[in-house]
Write a protein that holds these residues in place. Structure first.
Motif, PDB file in Angstrom:
ATOM      1  N   GLY A   1       6.226  -4.554  -5.294  1.00 32.61           N
ATOM      2  CA  GLY A   1       6.978  -5.071  -4.239  1.00 32.61           C
ATOM      3  C   GLY A   1       6.515  -6.333  -3.931  1.00 32.61           C
ATOM      4  N   HIS A   2       7.692  -6.989  -2.414  1.00 32.87           N
ATOM      5  CA  HIS A   2       7.460  -7.497  -1.575  1.00 32.87           C
ATOM      6  C   HIS A   2       6.125  -7.467  -0.621  1.00 32.87           C
ATOM      7  N   ARG A   3       6.209  -5.912  -0.241  1.00 34.42           N
ATOM      8  CA  ARG A   3       4.420  -5.586   0.312  1.00 34.42           C
ATOM      9  C   ARG A   3       3.740  -4.639  -0.932  1.00 34.42           C
TER      10      ARG A   3
END
Length: 268
Positions: A84-86
């Motif tokens: 994911g994004h992080r």
């Protein structure tokens, strides 16, 4: 998802495939530790994750010991890379149970060696967690394969660690449960907060004393005379040296010769 087991001090096995090559631990550029040659399964649903865990669990090494019919002889490591994004990593570890020396004293040499390696890796885990809690700049994560896999959890800012202990409610396992709780308290560094209180035990009322029944060979001269009088054996001729022990050593002919004037065989 990757799922491996740590056997001994260095051996790492892949549990997601039946037959796999040697799995090695390698330091990555970003400071994490990678599982080289370990299979990776992509999971998108909770059902996929549980299926992978059950598959790996069935291939885990177990042996019967004096305390457990099915005892885990390895540390199981399930590492889930969250995309994911992080970027995130969730590492689930089911540690092999530590065994006291008394519980493993009758094991084979192989089982005793396994127990020693398990206890050594758990000790290394405790030292790393305590070093992390005390803000120590040097964390000895290279002490074992178990702590190497957790390197990122020890060194990365914001990493969180949770220790869950399995305690048995049975009264017969009270001593082992207390040792488990002490071990966990030591691992997380709160062993100085342990308090032990001794329960007040009410003494039971004294029971009526029962007469002590002595064996014939323990009778003294007076006891022997009382017994003969009770049995109305007045024809037995005793002297001061006769007691129960002396009579028990006599044969029937000796009793006839020494105790009866008429040498009564039936009475002897």
């Amino acid at each position: 998802m990757q799922f491996v087991e740590l056997c001994g001090s260095k051996e790492v096995k892949d549990l997601l495939v039946k037959r796999s090559g040697e799995v090695k631990l390698a330091d990555d550029e970003d400071g994490s530790v990678r599982l080289l040659n370990a299979a990776s399964h992509e999971v998108t649903t909770p059902e996929d994750l549980l299926e992978g865990i059950m598959l790996a669990k069935g291939r885990r090494a177990t042996e019967a010991t004096d305390k457990n019919g099915v005892s885990s002889r390895s540390h199981a490591v399930c590492q889930i890379q969250i995309k994911g994004h992080r970027r995130g990593v969730l590492t689930l570890i089911d540690c092999a149970g530590s065994e006291r020396k008394h519980d493993s004293m009758y094991h084979s040499s192989e089982r005793q060696k396994e127990s020693a390696e398990i206890n050594a890796s758990l000790y290394a885990l405790k030292e790393c967690i305590r070093a992390r809690a005390s803000k120590n700049t040097r964390i000895p994560f290279r002490s074992s394969s178990l702590t190497r896999i957790l390197k990122e959890s020890f060194e990365r800012d914001g990493a969180r660690l949770c220790v869950i202990a399995c305690a048995a409610p049975n009264a017969t396992d009270t001593e082992h449960t207390m040792e488990t709780l002490k071990t966990v308290a030591s691992i997380v560094g709160v062993d100085d907060q342990i308090k032990e209180e001794k329960a007040h035990v009410v003494k039971s009322q004294k029971r009526e004393s029962r007469p002590v029944i002595l064996a014939p060979k323990q009778w003294d001269h007076e006891h022997l005379k009382q017994f003969l009088a009770h049995k109305k054996m007045n024809r037995v001729q005793l002297n001061e040296t006769h007691d129960g022990k002396a009579l028990m050593k006599m044969s029937v002919p000796q009793m006839r010769a020494h105790l009866f004037e008429d040498r009564d065989k039936e009475l002897a």
